[in-house]
Design a protein around this motif. Structure first.
Motif: not given
Ligand SMILES: NC(=O)c1ccc[n+]([C@@H]2O[C@H](COP(=O)([O-])OP(=O)(O)OC[C@H]3O[C@@H](n4cnc5c(N)ncnc54)[C@H](O)[C@@H]3O)[C@@H](O)[C@H]2O)c1
Length: 343
Positions: A12, A33, A94, A122
């Motif tokens: 995301w 990241d 979220k 969103t």
């Molecule tokens: N608003 C929306 O519609 C929507 C859609 C999808 C995901 N999200 C939210 O976005 C967030 C992330 O979801 P995602 O699907 O991208 O997850 P993901 O696992 O694909 O990505 C998370 C990233 O964070 C990194 N990370 C973790 N801890 C870290 C740290 N301490 N420092 C730096 N990087 C770190 C990981 O390496 C990973 O690349 C969640 O809260 C999810 O609920 C929101």
């Protein structure tokens, strides 16, 4: 010019970066990241970005005004807390946190520091939900009786949160926005069929002031991807199908009228109404663009934040209470917000 740093460039995070870099008056200078591979991907897309595996570089950078957090839910409160403590505005994906105590502390900290905090709910920036809100506020549907929503698909199974924390934040945020109210209580049932202890299917029913009900069915174990919300009002009914490209909202002039004046049960009559179906035209536009622009407006102009930390905290409280009910045999759980403790 508002300078931003983004923590989390998984699935995301890049969408947030893309939207912020395209907004006038904003620039993204750093991305963090844990994964070197994800950082290389971001460097390819935006060669001018400085990348780091250590998020503290970004939080400690005096040139950064706001920190955007798109990491897994369990890390949100820690990262947002550190960013606020360092004097940065925060945009947190979220749900705000996986604990209501931690989300309350974020509300408190942002208030004390006079900083903007916003949660990435969103859907309440999407043209469809805004249209439904407009229809409800205009009185077209009458008084809302109940809302029912289905958000199911096959996967993606998470290992740190259950399906309620993954999918239901959207619905709870939409309900609060549409009804201008927070739920008072919840009863829920759920089950973990695949991963022990992590529910993959749940049915939750929230009670809102005035007897209004809102039901959520979330699942990672369904053959079809369904994103459907039904709003039943005293005058009309509406179905919102987020997977449809052309006819997302259908307003049904259907209902049932009770003839109030009767002396005997034999005179008690219901009249069913089957009228037209109306498909309102929706504005174009990416919800995330509206959402990210709103965050900048909140910082620049002090605009009231539609999905501020209080809204995010209230969603967390409702999720937590839903899980408590689910694990305690579906008992009715009162939802405590404790916002007075944040002032
Ligand atoms: N608003 C929306 O519609 C929507 C859609 C999808 C995901 N999200 C939210 O976005 C967030 C992330 O979801 P995602 O699907 O991208 O997850 P993901 O696992 O694909 O990505 C998370 C990233 O964070 C990194 N990370 C973790 N801890 C870290 C740290 N301490 N420092 C730096 N990087 C770190 C990981 O390496 C990973 O690349 C969640 O809260 C999810 O609920 C929101």
């Amino acid at each position: 010019m508002i300078t931003l740093g983004v923590i989390g460039a998984g699935y995301w995070g890049p969408n947030l970066v893309r939207n912020f870099v395209n907004l006038p008056g904003a620039r993204v200078t750093r991305v963090s990241d844990l994964s070197r591979e994800r950082l290389q991907h971001m460097e390819k897309l935006y060669p001018y970005l400085e990348t780091t595996q250590d998020y503290r570089v970004l939080i400690e950078d005096p040139g950064i005004d706001a920190v955007v957090i798109a990491t897994p839910v369990t890390s949100h409160a820690k990262l947002a807390g550190e960013a606020l403590a360092a004097g940065k505005h925060v945009f947190v994906e979220k749900p705000l946190s996986n604990s209501s105590e931690a989300s309350l502390q974020l509300v408190k900290l942002a208030r004390e520091k006079n900083l903007v905090g916003m949660v990435g709910h969103t859907f309440i920036y999407s043209p469809a939900v805004l249209k439904i809100k407009e229809l409800l506020d205009s009185g077209e549907l009458g008084e809302v009786y109940y809302i029912s929503t289905t958000r199911v698909n096959l996967g993606l199974f998470q290992d740190d949160i259950n399906v309620v924390w993954d999918l239901a934040p959207h619905d709870l945020s939409i309900f609060a926005f549409l009804l201008d109210a927070e739920p008072e209580r919840v009863q829920g049932v759920g089950h973990s069929y695949i991963q022990p202890g992590i529910e993959d299917v749940a049915f939750l029913t929230y009670g809102f002031p005035g007897g209004r009900l809102a039901n959520i069915h979330v699942s990672w174990l369904d053959p079809n991807k369904i994103r459907r919300t039904t709003v039943v009002g005293s005058k009309k009914m509406l179905v919102y199908d987020d997977t449809s490209n052309v006819e997302k909202i259908r307003v049904y002039d259907k209902g049932v009228d009770v003839h109030r004046h009767y002396d005997t049960f034999g005179e008690f009559q219901l009249a069913y109404r089957f009228g037209d179906i109306h498909i309102p035209k929706l504005d174009d536009g990416e919800p995330l663009k509206v959402e990210t622009a709103h965050f900048l407006d909140c910082i620049r102009q002090g605009t009231h934040c539609r999905s501020g930390l209080e809204h995010g905290h209230q969603v967390v409280c409702a999720l937590e209470a839903g899980c408590t009910s689910m694990r305690e045999g579906g008992r009715s759980v009162e939802i405590e917000y404790n916002l007075s403790r944040a002032f």
